[in-house]
Design a protein around this motif. Structure first.
Motif, short mmCIF file in Angstrom:
data_model
loop_
_atom_site.label_atom_id
_atom_site.label_comp_id
_atom_site.label_asym_id
_atom_site.label_seq_id
_atom_site.Cartn_x
_atom_site.Cartn_y
_atom_site.Cartn_z
N HIS A 95 6.25 -3.89 -5.10
CA HIS A 95 5.89 -4.98 -4.19
C HIS A 95 7.14 -5.76 -3.83
O HIS A 95 8.07 -5.86 -4.63
CB HIS A 95 4.91 -5.96 -4.87
N CYS A 105 -3.53 -2.70 -3.82
CA CYS A 105 -3.07 -2.22 -5.12
C CYS A 105 -4.06 -2.72 -6.17
O CYS A 105 -4.58 -3.84 -6.04
CB CYS A 105 -1.67 -2.78 -5.39
N SER A 151 -2.45 -8.02 -6.11
CA SER A 151 -1.42 -8.87 -5.49
C SER A 151 -1.53 -8.80 -3.97
O SER A 151 -1.78 -7.75 -3.39
CB SER A 151 -0.03 -8.40 -5.92
N ARG A 153 1.09 -9.43 -2.28
CA ARG A 153 2.44 -9.10 -1.84
C ARG A 153 2.46 -7.69 -1.22
O ARG A 153 1.85 -6.77 -1.77
CB ARG A 153 3.41 -9.14 -3.01
N GLN A 176 3.46 -3.89 -0.14
CA GLN A 176 4.06 -2.78 -0.86
C GLN A 176 5.28 -2.29 -0.10
O GLN A 176 5.35 -2.41 1.12
CB GLN A 176 3.08 -1.61 -0.98
#
Ligand SMILES: [Zn+2]
Length: 426
Positions: free
Chosen positions: A239, A293, A297, A299, A301
């Motif tokens: 990430h 994921c 998260s 955030r 990838q």
């Protein structure tokens, strides 16, 4: 503070206090005052060349009395580039390093086996591990004081639980261990993980190293200029630290930037004070996506494909050295350490594989499978040579050069006898 306000603050400060950026942006006719988000998108990119031209302190945006540390990186040209950090910068960077899914804690003993000399890499893990309450073994790298026999002693006698190094080092540790009659997967029971950075790492090589050592690998991605930009989560997915940086993906062919997609990664730090990083082109081709994921998260990838300059074409396909590496290690899973180098010319690949005294026969028996995988997956016609241990990767060359060369796995054109061009310590 909103993202736009953070950007405004960092960009305005850079314009007012970094002599180099002030001049560069003024010359380009794009200044961030008055501010608008459109102005940001028109700011010229920063590149490694800017860092070279700004040497030694043209990019410094604080008074020297506020500088806590200076790092340098030097590539193959040997021309140094400076990276400055205030105490606050270091605080934020160490905090960010601990976002990595390896999850360091007080029970960990962390062997730091990346260079301490001028680069930021060793210092970031050293500080982050201490912040997490772990014990640090400051081994360093590229020094004659740290032969591989000593690395193994440190790993075993201090029961290191995490190694921090380049992936190639795990191969070298294993080769040395086997030469001492030790089995990497069973004779280092305390070792649970490695945090790796500094060179490419394909999925297949990651699995290879995880099985070789019976550990988990957690890649970290970054550079001395930026420090960590992303890392693997507990589920092994890379990430980007998108709450710390603004990431753009630059399509060089179209001249456009997007938030997601495939292209060159461009980064802007929301926090860096000593040396603002504003629209800095990393030189790496990446794919950034919002794929979900299991870690939950938000955030994005990231997959790092490699340097734009390393791209080569086979037929209609663009390939990177990491595609070759990923294909080579698949059929070799479970073997003793294997080093590879190759040279590619059109669709023809001369590939050299080097293992250990005890592992060479097994690697040779799988060479046909490697060749078939290269043909099927990548359309490469491979000529595979099994070379004697020590042919392309020697452990006993002296580390005399100033530049920190990284291993070179794939050459274009003939590369007879060039080896990995990586100088380990003894
Ligand atoms: Zn994740």
């Amino acid at each position: 503070m909103s993202e736009s306000e953070q950007l405004r603050e960092i960009v305005t400060r850079a314009f007012r206090h970094s002599p180099y950026l002030h001049e560069k942006w003024s010359a380009a006719g794009t200044v961030p005052e008055p501010w608008s988000s459109e102005v940001f998108e028109r700011l010229p990119f920063m590149t490694k060349d800017d860092l070279r031209r700004g040497y030694p302190d043209g990019l410094l945006a604080v008074d020297w009395r506020d500088v806590a540390v200076v790092h340098e990186s030097s590539g193959t040209t040997g021309q140094p580039t400076s990276s400055f950090f205030t105490a606050e910068d270091i605080d934020e960077w160490l905090d960010r390093m601990l976002l990595n899914g390896v999850g360091l804690g007080a029970e960990d003993v962390v062997l730091v086996k990346t260079p301490y000399s001028m680069l930021s890499t060793a210092h970031q893990m050293h500080g982050a591990a201490q912040r997490a309450g772990a014990a640090v073994i400051p081994a360093g790298n590229r020094t004659e004081l740290m032969p591989y026999s000593r690395v193994l002693r440190l790993l075993r006698d201090y029961r290191a639980s995490v190694a921090y190094c380049m992936p190639i080092e795990l191969m070298l540790f294993a080769r040395r261990a086997l030469s001492e009659g030790l089995t990497p997967a069973t004779d280092f029971p305390a070792l649970r993980a490695a945090v790796v950075n500094g060179e490419m790492l394909s999925d297949a090589k990651r699995r290879f190293l995880e099985e070789l050592w019976s550990i988990r690998l957690f890649p970290d991605y970054g550079s001395t200029e930026t420090t960590s930009l992303g890392g693997a989560c507990a589920f092994g997915t890379m990430h980007l630290w998108s709450d710390r940086f603004r990431f753009e993906v630059y399509d060089a062919a179209r001249g456009t930037c997007a938030q997601r997609g495939t292209g060159e990664l461009v980064v802007t730090s929301y926090h860096r004070r000593a040396m603002p990083i504003v629209r800095y082109r990393m030189g790496d081709i990446v794919t950034v996506s919002d794929a979900s994921c299991p870690c939950g998260s938000a955030r994005p990838q990231v997959r790092v494909h490699g340097r734009a300059a390393d791209l080569f074409r086979v037929g209609e396909r663009d390939l990177f050295p990491i595609d070759v590496e990923d294909t080579v290690y698949g059929p070799l899973l479970g073997c003793e350490p294997v080093f590879w180098t190759g040279s590619v010319d059109g669709d023809r690949l001369e590939l050299s594989l080097e293992s250990t005294d005890s592992g060479t026969a097994e690697v040779a028996s799988r060479a046909d499978a490697v060749g078939e995988a290269l043909a099927e997956r990548l359309g490469l016609r491979a000529e595979i040579r099994i070379v004697a241990p020590g042919t392309q990767m020697t452990l006993d060359r002296r580390a005399e050069q100033e530049a920190m060369f990284k291993p070179v796995y794939l050459h274009t054109g003939r590369a007879e006898g060039r080896g990995l061009e990586y100088t380990g310590s003894r």
